[in-house]
Design a protein around this motif. Structure first.
Motif, PDB file in Angstrom:
ATOM      1  N   VAL A 203      33.734  80.159  34.394  1.00  0.00           N
ATOM      2  CA  VAL A 203      33.471  79.587  33.070  1.00  0.00           C
ATOM      3  C   VAL A 203      32.188  80.149  32.464  1.00  0.00           C
ATOM      4  O   VAL A 203      32.196  80.746  31.389  1.00  0.00           O
ATOM      5  N   PRO A 206      31.954  84.274  32.073  1.00  0.00           N
ATOM      6  CA  PRO A 206      32.805  84.772  30.977  1.00  0.00           C
ATOM      7  C   PRO A 206      32.324  84.335  29.591  1.00  0.00           C
ATOM      8  O   PRO A 206      32.365  85.117  28.647  1.00  0.00           O
ATOM      9  N   LEU A 207      31.815  83.119  29.497  1.00  0.00           N
ATOM     10  CA  LEU A 207      31.353  82.654  28.186  1.00  0.00           C
ATOM     11  C   LEU A 207      30.046  83.326  27.781  1.00  0.00           C
ATOM     12  O   LEU A 207      29.708  83.364  26.600  1.00  0.00           O
ATOM     13  N   TYR A 290      36.066  85.780  22.109  1.00  0.00           N
ATOM     14  CA  TYR A 290      37.163  84.830  22.180  1.00  0.00           C
ATOM     15  C   TYR A 290      37.275  84.000  20.913  1.00  0.00           C
ATOM     16  O   TYR A 290      38.282  83.421  20.635  1.00  0.00           O
TER      17      TYR A 290
ATOM     18  N   PRO B  88      37.521  78.594  26.150  1.00  0.00           N
ATOM     19  CA  PRO B  88      37.938  79.499  25.079  1.00  0.00           C
ATOM     20  C   PRO B  88      38.360  80.878  25.572  1.00  0.00           C
ATOM     21  O   PRO B  88      39.093  81.576  24.886  1.00  0.00           O
ATOM     22  N   HIS B  89      37.905  81.262  26.776  1.00  0.00           N
ATOM     23  CA  HIS B  89      38.211  82.612  27.260  1.00  0.00           C
ATOM     24  C   HIS B  89      39.476  82.647  28.093  1.00  0.00           C
ATOM     25  O   HIS B  89      39.858  83.701  28.560  1.00  0.00           O
TER      26      HIS B  89
END
Lengths: 291, 365
Positions: A203, A206-207, A290, B88-89
């Motif tokens: 999480v 990636p964010l 994203y 979101p990903h």
């Protein structure tokens, strides 16, 4: 009529920025390229057009290759390490922590120091016999090291300084990005049973990718741009072990006054940076946005 | 037994008591609504049950197991967040199976359970999309899917419908309700919307200022509100609560020239009347029409008695306009009485001493 007036206003609004950008960025690039095609003027002998002769000299120049190699080692060592440290520090100071503000400030302090001052401080750290690092090593019977004077340790010594200085700067970006991540996402992850490492890997990281891209672009530019500490600490010595590309350009341009050759070297540096930036923004960027 | 039991729950932030001795119990696979105005502590209660916050004191048990000190992941429950909290990903599929994959459930079982949930929620066309490519309702479904795939006996929902538009909201209302019944799980949902609570829940827990105001079945809230707060919170429009004052032959609506509602008593009382249980009549409590709102099936008329306001919900179009003098009537059985000071319900049988029939008919005008 209206459309053309809009175009006029738009153009006028863009003009100040465009003038600055052209004068200080594009015009110098163009003239540098032109200069690199001419020989260096000396005394009564004016610059003559010599085509790509400077580039041929460059490819045969062992110091140039040494500088390139050093620079890539320097970049590949400093960038991942300083970014990983920045992320770790950001995660630490983003958590609920006693004395959070003090720790944040401590981590950020190396960044606000001028590189020249940093270089002088570390010069003392690295000094043989009485330097801090050597004194610690003496405790283990490993003293008497001249880190900056030995070809096999000099570049590593500079890499350590750069990481120490850059990590705090990158931490600020990571910290800002971490604070942008909705805490609900972390709650959702923990409710689903994700451990700290699973949350981090699946999480948080990636964010943070857009920030990581931004930082890595800056880090790459920094790795090719920072020369202050070399000027202060080693001047490329010993045996060009710490000569980085920009420092070599500086040496050639303003040490030997071979401006034609320096212009050719500058073009190479520009091309390298442009290619890296294009890859980062053109390819990586498409995969990590994203929203 | 998958009920939730909350005992003497207290949550304090600095000097602020967010929850003050909250206790309630829910039954097996019940649909429970935590209802209340914003800031009443309903979301805090849910977050404490979920384990996202920890109580200052008190006990929480789920299915007979004390979970007060357990981490949220150990409580065997799932949750739908108000903002959905979708990653979101990740794709829709990635979001739904996230919990399974971090818990090390085999790929084959993940696929199988995903297929089941996706089927249940009608998401099969969207599995490869990212949350940003979904509408609000679709995101809501994905969030539900992520909660349901865990197959936990308890599912918590924090204002699940608040981000949807009116039409979608009523669709999702039915859908969530029918899912809950089909799966036979316990759901606790937080809402500030009394129609949502009334129409969906088996049990309602009404909260106010960190305390439970009333807990019970929806019809109990409608028929026997425990306090004036509960009375004014439920119903569209909510119950009219009117001050009573001593009149000629008993307590009358203060400021009105109407018939006595009750024989004179010592305690100051308030009268509660549901708008839909008051009718326009030829005789009864005189009032003056202030405004009317026409809704098609019925009309809500605001009337004034003295300085007090009263809403009347009458079918069709009564054909009244502002300033009209009317008479209002109601059955004595629909009257609710509350203590004026404490706001607590007061069981009084108005028929006991004298008046037996409709209040409006007992006193001639």
């Amino acid at each position: 009529m209206k459309a053309s007036r809009n175009a006029l206003y738009g153009g006028l609004l863009l003009l100040p920025a465009a003038v600055l950008l052209w004068t200080f960025t594009y015009q110098p690039i163009v003239t540098t390229f032109i200069d690199s095609l001419y020989s260096t003027p000396r005394g009564r002998r004016p610059a003559a057009f010599i085509g790509f002769d400077q580039y041929e000299t460059m490819f045969a120049d062992p110091v140039f290759w040494k500088a390139m190699l050093n620079n890539f080692i320097y970049a590949f060592a400093t960038i991942p390490l300083s970014m990983a440290m920045a992320l770790a520090m950001a995660l630490l100071v983003n958590s609920k922590l006693r004395g959070q503000a003090a720790v944040r400030m401590a981590y950020f302090t190396p960044t606000i120091l001028p590189m020249v001052a940093v270089a002088n401080i570390w010069l003392f750290f690295y000094a043989p016999d009485y330097g801090l690092v050597d004194r610690v090593l003496q405790l283990f019977g490993l003293g008497g090291q001249n880190f900056l004077g030995q070809p096999d340790t000099a570049l590593a010594a500079l890499i350590v300084i750069t990481i120490w200085k850059e990590a705090g700067f990158f931490m600020i970006f990571y910290l800002a990005a971490l604070q942008q991540i909705s805490p609900t996402l972390m709650e959702a992850a923990s409710l689903e049973g994700a451990s700290f490492w699973q949350t981090l890997r699946r999480v948080t990281i990636p964010l943070l990718m857009p920030t990581t891209l931004f930082i890595s672009v800056n880090a790459v530019i920094g790795a090719f741009r920072l020369v202050d500490h070399i000027v202060v600490m080693t001047k490329g010595a010993p045996d060009n072990a710490t000569t980085l590309l920009l420092f070599y350009i500086y040496q050639v341009g303003f040490g030997y006054w071979d401006t034609g050759y320096a212009a050719a070297l500058t073009m190479v540096l520009l091309v390298i940076l442009a290619v890296i930036a294009l890859v980062q923004f053109g390819y990586v960027d498409k995969r990590i946005h994203y929203r | 037994m998958s009920g939730i039991r909350v005992e003497n729950l207290v949550k304090v932030w600095g000097a602020f008591r967010a929850l003050d001795d909250v206790s309630f119990e829910t039954g097996d696979s019940e649909f429970v609504a935590l209802l209340g105005p914003s800031g009443c502590g309903k979301s805090t209660t849910l977050r404490l049950i979920a384990g996202l916050e920890f109580a200052t004191s008190g006990r929480i048990s789920i299915a007979g197991r004390d979970v007060t000190g357990l981490a949220s992941s150990k409580r065997n429950l799932s949750m739908v967040f108000q903002s959905y909290a979708l990653f979101p990903h990740m794709t829709v599929a990635g979001n739904i199976v996230f919990g399974l994959s971090v818990r090390g459930v085999s790929k084959a079982e993940q696929r199988e359970r995903l297929a089941r949930v996706v089927d249940l929620l009608g998401l099969s066309q969207l599995l490869d999309r990212r949350p940003s490519e979904l509408s609000g309702g679709q995101q809501q479904r994905v969030a539900l899917g992520r909660a349901l795939i865990a197959e936990t006996p308890v599912c918590l929902l924090d204002e699940p419908l608040s981000n949807l538009d009116a039409q979608l909201r009523s669709e999702m209302r039915n859908e969530i309700r029918s899912l809950q019944q089909r799966l036979g799980i316990a759901m606790v949902f937080v809402t500030h919307d009394q129609t949502e609570a009334m129409s969906m829940a088996d049990r309602i827990i009404l909260m106010r200022a960190g305390k439970v105001e009333q807990s019970g079945l929806p019809h109990e809230f409608y028929e026997r509100p425990a306090t004036t707060f509960a009375a004014r919170f439920i119903g569209t429009p909510p119950m009219n609560v009117l001050d009573l004052a001593p009149g000629a032959d008993g307590l009358v609506i203060e400021g009105g020239a109407g018939p006595a509602v009750l024989p004179a008593g010592s305690i100051p009382l308030q009268l509660g009347l549901r708008p839909e249980q008051v009718t326009f009549a030829s005789a009864g409590q005189p009032a003056v029409v202030e405004t009317t709102e026409y809704f098609g099936a019925d009309t809500i008329t605001a009337c004034r008695i003295g300085r007090q306001r009263l809403m009347v919900r009458a079918p069709g179009r009564p054909g009244l306009k502002a300033g009209d003098a009317v008479h209002l009537a109601w059955e004595t059985s629909v009257q609710h009485f509350f203590h004026k000071e404490s706001g607590l319900r007061c069981e009084i049988d108005p028929a006991a001493p004298a008046k037996k029939t409709r209040v409006a008919e007992t006193t001639p005008q």
